[in-house]
Write an enzyme that holds these catalytic residues in place. Sequence first.
Site, PDB file in Angstrom:
ATOM      1  N   HIS A  55     -20.264  74.862  -8.330  1.00 26.98           N
ATOM      2  CA  HIS A  55     -21.108  75.204  -9.473  1.00 26.98           C
ATOM      3  C   HIS A  55     -22.522  74.652  -9.268  1.00 26.98           C
ATOM      4  O   HIS A  55     -23.124  74.097 -10.183  1.00 26.98           O
ATOM      5  CB  HIS A  55     -20.510  74.652 -10.766  1.00 26.98           C
ATOM      6  CG  HIS A  55     -19.245  75.319 -11.168  1.00 26.98           C
ATOM      7  ND1 HIS A  55     -18.508  74.938 -12.277  1.00 26.98           N
ATOM      8  CD2 HIS A  55     -18.554  76.352 -10.625  1.00 26.98           C
ATOM      9  CE1 HIS A  55     -17.428  75.690 -12.387  1.00 26.98           C
ATOM     10  NE2 HIS A  55     -17.438  76.564 -11.388  1.00 26.98           N
ATOM     11  N   TRP A  56     -23.060  74.798  -8.094  1.00 25.01           N
ATOM     12  CA  TRP A  56     -24.361  74.252  -7.764  1.00 25.01           C
ATOM     13  C   TRP A  56     -25.456  74.899  -8.620  1.00 25.01           C
ATOM     14  O   TRP A  56     -25.419  76.101  -8.897  1.00 25.01           O
ATOM     15  CB  TRP A  56     -24.649  74.478  -6.282  1.00 25.01           C
ATOM     16  CG  TRP A  56     -23.617  73.860  -5.404  1.00 25.01           C
ATOM     17  CD1 TRP A  56     -22.486  74.460  -4.915  1.00 25.01           C
ATOM     18  CD2 TRP A  56     -23.569  72.505  -4.956  1.00 25.01           C
ATOM     19  NE1 TRP A  56     -21.758  73.565  -4.172  1.00 25.01           N
ATOM     20  CE2 TRP A  56     -22.396  72.346  -4.183  1.00 25.01           C
ATOM     21  CE3 TRP A  56     -24.418  71.405  -5.122  1.00 25.01           C
ATOM     22  CZ2 TRP A  56     -22.052  71.153  -3.582  1.00 25.01           C
ATOM     23  CZ3 TRP A  56     -24.075  70.205  -4.521  1.00 25.01           C
ATOM     24  CH2 TRP A  56     -22.899  70.086  -3.761  1.00 25.01           C
TER      25      TRP A  56
END
Length: 640
Positions: free
Chosen positions: A571-572
């Site tokens: 989930h960068w």
Amino acid sequence: MAQKYCPYFILIVIFFLAFEIETTEALLEGIKILQKLTNNILSLASGSVHTFAEIFRYNRNEQLDFTPDQDEEFDFIIVGSGSAGSVLAARLSEVENVRVLLLEAGGHERWFMDIPLIALFLQYYRAMHWDYWTEPSDTYCLGFNNHQCRVPMGKVMGGSSTINAMMATRGSKKDYDEWARMSGDSSWSFSSMLKYFKRLEFFDVHLDELEVQYHNFNGPVRITDVPYRTRYVHSWVKAGAELGFPPRDYDGRKSPGLNYLQTNQINGQRLSANRAYLHPIKNRENLVVSMFSHVDRILIDQETKVAYGVEFTKKGKKIRVRASKEVIVSAGPINSPKLLMLSGIGPRQHLESHGIPVIADLPVGENLQDHIILLSLNFFANGSEGIQVFELLNPTNTQLANYLNNRKGPLSVPTGIEGIGFLNVDDPTAEDTDPNLELLFGNILPNCLIYEVLGLTRDQYLTSFAGVDFHHGYFIWPMLLQPKSRGRILLTNSNPESKPKIIAGYFEDKDDIRVMIEGIKWSLKISETEAMKEIGSTLVHKPVLGCEHFKMHSDQYWECVVRTQSMSIYHWSGACKMGAVEDPTAVVDTKLRVKGIERLRVVGASIMPKVISGHPNIPTIAIGEKSAEDIKCEWGFISC
């Protein structure tokens, strides 16, 4: 008659010889197994014919690959066909007289990639992702090879929406209100963003209390229930109610609670941004898609600071294309900052160290954020409802045939995850609160295939997980939603083909450890409820290699476990931070235009000032919808 049944008798004889069966009962059992196997083979054959026809239709809907001419001009050039890029390509090409070029480094999405259960195993298919890894660390990812966590960002039409686990969440309403406060722009508040969430959404979830005002029912992205549910997940939902966390529409007024998972699927298959936005417009003549096109740099006039095109490599050939209106970078949360820095936009000292002329000195690559999950909490359960990977491989198992024929059964469960939960560990009884922890509930126990693809060391696997492969049960993965720690992205060198350095920075702020430990305690508390006892919930007691010297289940032990067996859930976000023009930590303004550079925009998860409290795919699509409207307004294509 003899000829008809001869093959059966031959198989029975072989069966007898192999297992030295001598009893009548065994003979009858053998016949039943052979009948079941035969019926299953016939069903598989029928499903395969149906599936081949569907694959043919699927492939016909994929965009065609074109190669632009040298110096060909378009109105808009979009870099990346992921969750934001696909939206932008679809929405901007709605304007008839506008030519749009969509550049994608990967190729076509494939039908098999849309089988939900195998989402995690797509990481084996390295042609479809960038195969990045975090930099080695002495404080996190300790149980993984070389102390590195995997970062498999999508390199395919649809980007990461084509390889992710299809979990459809918006995050907390307060996330967007915080964006609005941080940026000074109310258009990012939840009340303003709601119309974009509704614009994208085809809501098809069965809820006891549907809050209609928060949803739409005719958008391109279908959000629905997982088609298959085990008894285990019903116990999960009952356990939540038992502890005061009743099932809620977690994208409605109140998010805390334990509920069934909502997923972006259609007919038991993944619905990527590619399928949702690009398949329906395959024949739109003013949209040109060029695949296998690796963008090396953005072309920017160093005197005027105006972006006028991009240079990319395709099949070994360097091609330049021009944009008369804008270049839009939607290359994902890792590659967007990488591309900006390669193009001379980034921290001056860092760029100069690699010999890159600086066009704009901006904090590109900073403010990197991610969600991290713990893999260690596994539980045995009664019955045989949990998904057992090796059972699905059994030729007498009917589930593969069921999926091929009906798109139902365990293969429709994204990575085996059926349930989800949100809570604030610091104020668990509050209903209108911003959750800082998510719990993922899955009906599958670890096996060597899963942990090998994640990069866990062999010794870690053998110590903590081996031996549970053939059992039924479930897992709970605690996930840190609001990390206070920050990482950064750096260039390795000035070569566009080189992988960037991803410094995750997990747990630099000790409060992140505290929240994760509280998440473990809540997971154990849920596992001990009466509802979970009904399915025989039992914690798998396995030591964690490297943590043996701490007292089992003490806070010190759990901290060691968290640092050893936690990993990225991909989930960068945040490395091209959006903010006010005067904000020195911002890379883009609130219209997502790169500060100091004209006609250059960044759209996607990388602009998030703060990672949302959930899974970012749906929010990234909403960002794409909002930005497409902003662009149309600025260029006078629609009235605003």
